[in-house]
Design a protein around this motif. Sequence first.
Motif, PDB file in Angstrom:
ATOM      1  N   TYR A 127       4.752  -2.966   4.847  1.00 40.77           N
ATOM      2  CA  TYR A 127       3.748  -2.672   3.691  1.00 40.77           C
ATOM      3  C   TYR A 127       3.209  -3.973   2.817  1.00 40.77           C
ATOM      4  O   TYR A 127       3.877  -4.715   2.532  1.00 40.77           O
ATOM      5  CB  TYR A 127       4.512  -1.814   2.629  1.00 40.77           C
ATOM      6  CG  TYR A 127       3.913  -1.476   1.474  1.00 40.77           C
ATOM      7  CD1 TYR A 127       3.815  -2.118   0.351  1.00 40.77           C
ATOM      8  CD2 TYR A 127       3.358  -0.032   1.217  1.00 40.77           C
ATOM      9  CE1 TYR A 127       3.249  -1.736  -0.795  1.00 40.77           C
ATOM     10  CE2 TYR A 127       2.674   0.390   0.290  1.00 40.77           C
ATOM     11  CZ  TYR A 127       2.489  -0.377  -0.883  1.00 40.77           C
ATOM     12  OH  TYR A 127       2.070  -0.126  -2.135  1.00 40.77           O
ATOM     13  N   ASP A 154       6.600   0.994   8.458  1.00 41.74           N
ATOM     14  CA  ASP A 154       5.655  -0.041   9.081  1.00 41.74           C
ATOM     15  C   ASP A 154       5.506  -0.972   7.708  1.00 41.74           C
ATOM     16  O   ASP A 154       5.694  -0.601   6.600  1.00 41.74           O
ATOM     17  CB  ASP A 154       4.212   0.389   9.139  1.00 41.74           C
ATOM     18  CG  ASP A 154       4.261   1.349  10.460  1.00 41.74           C
ATOM     19  OD1 ASP A 154       5.165   1.137  11.438  1.00 41.74           O
ATOM     20  OD2 ASP A 154       3.468   2.007  10.685  1.00 41.74           O
ATOM     21  N   GLU A 191       7.060   7.677   3.473  1.00 40.42           N
ATOM     22  CA  GLU A 191       5.910   6.943   3.547  1.00 40.42           C
ATOM     23  C   GLU A 191       5.720   6.181   2.206  1.00 40.42           C
ATOM     24  O   GLU A 191       6.445   6.616   1.163  1.00 40.42           O
ATOM     25  CB  GLU A 191       4.679   7.716   3.507  1.00 40.42           C
ATOM     26  CG  GLU A 191       4.095   8.795   2.436  1.00 40.42           C
ATOM     27  CD  GLU A 191       3.013   9.631   2.820  1.00 40.42           C
ATOM     28  OE1 GLU A 191       2.362   8.979   3.611  1.00 40.42           O
ATOM     29  OE2 GLU A 191       2.785  10.477   1.929  1.00 40.42           O
ATOM     30  N   ALA A 193      10.226  -2.324   4.622  1.00 47.52           N
ATOM     31  CA  ALA A 193      10.162  -1.729   5.603  1.00 47.52           C
ATOM     32  C   ALA A 193      11.446  -1.733   6.314  1.00 47.52           C
ATOM     33  O   ALA A 193      11.673  -0.568   6.984  1.00 47.52           O
ATOM     34  CB  ALA A 193       9.221  -2.720   6.537  1.00 47.52           C
TER      35      ALA A 193
END
Length: 213
Positions: free
Chosen positions: A22, A20, A55, A14
């Motif tokens: 993980y 965010d 992502e 992160a």
Amino acid sequence: MCSHYEAPTPRLLAHTFGIDPYEQGKLDLWPGYIGPFVRRAEQVDHDGAVQMPVEALSGSFGLIPSWSKDTKIARRTYNARSETVAEKPSFRSAWRLAQHCIIPAAAIYEPDWRSGKAIATRIARTDGELMGIAGLWEQWRDPGTGEILHSYTMLTINADDHPFMRNYHKPQDEKRMVVILPRGLYSDWLKAPACESMEFMRQYPADRMAVAV
């Protein structure tokens, strides 16, 4: 070739990519196991703006092409030779579409045969940062359930002349190494078109790699 590696902790992942936290299950990963990979974000808000530049997704370590009947192929597609990736049926679609990803690794494991037998050796960056390994991602739909499974493969290059990585694998075998990206090239790799992919296939400096306990 790398068939065994260690995923980073969720906190390090992160922090490195500005995402965010993980959730990751196993940190010790082998072909067919589920691990994290990072790609350009596909999420958009109602105004059409990208919410996050990247992502992290979960996927199978070992690329599963869309035409595969099952997931067993992942046991053979965990590495893709950069010299032939554009031609091999398992990888050529992901390469042509520039489905670039970064596989985060705290360390990789390679066999050291200099003693006459294979000794699994943990290799990491000397600065303690995670390795960002250049890879390709794919998605596969289960013909039975219709569920989508993501997968990824690590790109490799020749390492016969690499001062560090030439010490690994059997003496008579070609020496290979995964493509470890400098952190400053992460964004460039993720957004690069297919025609520029080969420009990133470079050896990582030997003095930035070391055997780690």
